[in-house]
Write an enzyme that holds these catalytic residues in place. Sequence first.
Site, PDB file in Angstrom:
ATOM      1  N   LYS A  36       0.827  -1.209   0.000  1.00 57.97           N
ATOM      2  CA  LYS A  36       0.000   0.000   0.000  1.00 57.97           C
ATOM      3  C   LYS A  36       0.860   1.257   0.000  1.00 57.97           C
ATOM      4  CE  LYS A  36      -3.012  -2.860  -0.351  1.00 57.97           C
ATOM      5  NZ  LYS A  36      -3.515  -3.126  -1.699  1.00 57.97           N
ATOM      6  N   HIS A  66     -16.412  -3.731   5.599  1.00 61.46           N
ATOM      7  CA  HIS A  66     -15.500  -3.708   4.457  1.00 61.46           C
ATOM      8  C   HIS A  66     -15.925  -4.643   3.331  1.00 61.46           C
ATOM      9  CE1 HIS A  66     -13.092  -1.065   6.792  1.00 61.46           C
ATOM     10  NE2 HIS A  66     -12.997  -1.950   7.763  1.00 61.46           N
ATOM     11  N   ARG A 110      -7.151  -6.223 -10.794  1.00 62.77           N
ATOM     12  CA  ARG A 110      -7.957  -7.364 -11.268  1.00 62.77           C
ATOM     13  C   ARG A 110      -9.302  -6.849 -11.764  1.00 62.77           C
ATOM     14  NH1 ARG A 110      -8.991  -6.962  -5.625  1.00 62.77           N
ATOM     15  NH2 ARG A 110     -11.161  -6.320  -5.422  1.00 62.77           N
TER      16      ARG A 110
END
Length: 500
Positions: free
Chosen positions: A116, A235, A294
Site C-alpha cells: 500500500k 469492508h 484485477r
Amino acid sequence: MFRKVLIANRGEIALRIIRTLREMQIQTVAVYSDADRSALHVRKADEAAHVGPAASRESYLNIGRIIDAARRHGVEAIHPGYGFLSENADFAAACEQAGIVFIGPASSVIRQMGSKTGARQIAAAAGAPIVPGVHEGSLEPSQAREFSRAAGYPVMLKAVAGGGGKGMRRVDREADLEASFRDASSEAVRAFGDGAIYVEKLIERPRHIEIQVVGDTHGNVIHLGERECSIQRRHQKIIEECPSPLVAMHPTMRTEMGDAAVKIARAAGYYNAGTIEFLVDDSRNFYFLEMNTRLQVEHPVTELVTGVDLVRWQLEIASGGKLPVTQEQVEWRGSAIECRVYAEDPENHFFPSPGKIERLSEPGGPGVRVDSGIYAGWHVPLDYDPMLAKLAVWSSTRAEAIARMRRAIGEYRISGIRTNLSFFERILSDREFADAVLDTGFLERFMARLPGPSEAPDQIVSVAAALAEKLTSRRVNDRPSEVAAVSSSWQLAGRDQIQR
Ligand code: MV4
C-alpha cells in the site's frame, strides 16, 4: 486470439468469464475442488480439471496444481477472476515462467500495488492526490507519533500489506497510539504475515468511489468512469452503482478522478482492467486509496452503463491487442445498480446460511442482468465466500433503476437457504438511499434506524411486528428486533422464506 483458456476460479465469476469466452469461440477449462464437483461453472465449461480438496489453500489457491491443470489441458492463457490467485504476484510470475499468459497485469505491477505504501509512492509520483501521510513502509511507533503530532489527530494506522480493513486502526489521541500500533501490527502479522504499518490522516465519513481503468500493452490507458461503493458492511461492499450519485451531480469529478486514475495506471505501466479506489471527503476532495489489479466483483454496473464487455477487453489486451476505443469515444448512458446476493441471514447477524437450494426462480425482463453461480438442487458449500449471485439492473435514471431493482428482487425466489434479498428491499425503499445521502457509514446508520419504513400503514406495521416477534428466535441483546416492518407484497409473500 487464444484457442483455449483456463478459468482459475469458481462460482458466478467463472460463469461470467465462460460466457464471454464462448461468444469469442474460445474453448474453456474450469477447475474445481472436491466441494465443487457438481458446481454450475464445471457444468458450463467445455472441460474441467479437479485441483484438490475443498480447502482453498489446497485447490483454488494452489499455484502448482492450477499450472499443472493448465498444462494438462493445453491452454494458452489463464483468467484468474477476482479473489483467490487474481492478485497473487507469485502466481502471475509462475504463469509467465510456464509460458502461459496470465490475463492480468505484469507480476511486478501486482507486487508493487500489493504494497500500500508502494502504491502511494506511484500515485504521488504521478501527481495524483493522496491522503496526507507517510510513504515509507514499516514505521516505528515513534515515527507514527511524530507524523500524527504534526498532522493532527485523528489518524489511521494501516497495514502496508493490507487492504480490506485488516490491520487498520483509527487513533484519536496520542495516548492511544502505541497500543493501537501494536494491535494493528499483530493483526497484520496474522492476516498477511507482515506487520509493517504506515499512517495517514483520517478522512471522516468518506465516500468510497472508484474508477475503472483499462490499459493495453501498447501504452494506451483510458478510464470507464466511476462506481459508487459506499454501501459496505464490515469492508464488504453490498450495493454498487454507476454513475456515483455524487459524480452525477458534479460531472467535472468524473473527468478529474478519471484523469488522476489514468495517470496512476500509466505511471505503474499498467495493462489489463484495473480499479483505482478513492476516498472522497465531504468537501468533494478525492484522495487515492489503493489500486486493485484485477477485474472487480462490481464490474457489471460499468458494463451496463458503458456497453463495454470488460472480460472481452481483458482477453484482447492479454493477446496483445490494442484498446478498441479512445477516451473520447467512451460514453455513459443511464444508471445501473448491483446487489450482491449472499447465502446469509439478515435476521440473524448475517450468519452464513449454506445448504441445499430447494427452489430457484431468477428475475428477468427489461434491463435486468443476473450473474449467478447456483441452480436448484445444488448444495451451497460452507467452504467459500457465500455470494450466490449478483443482481444488476439498468435504467435511464437512478430512480427508475431503483424501481427496477425492487421489481427484480420481487421476482427473485431462492428457497432452502436464507439470503439477504429482503435486506436489499429495505435499503432500496429507504429515503436516505433514494436521496443518495451516502458515505461509508451509511449502512451502520441505516441498521440503527431499523425497524423499517414508517410510511407503511399502521395496521401492517403492527401485524408485521407481531409476525416478527414470532419469527425471530434470536435477537441482538436488548436492541429492538432487526426484523423491519413488512413493506411490500413481496415481503408478505416471502414469509415462507423467512420462516424456513
Ligand atoms: C481510510 C479511511 C479514512 N481515512 N483511510 C477501509 C478499507 C481500506 N482499504 C481503507 N479503508 C479506509 N481508509 C483514511 N485515511 C476510511 C476507510 C474506511 C472505508 C473505506 C472505504 C470503504 C469503506 C470503509 C469503511 C470504513 C473505513
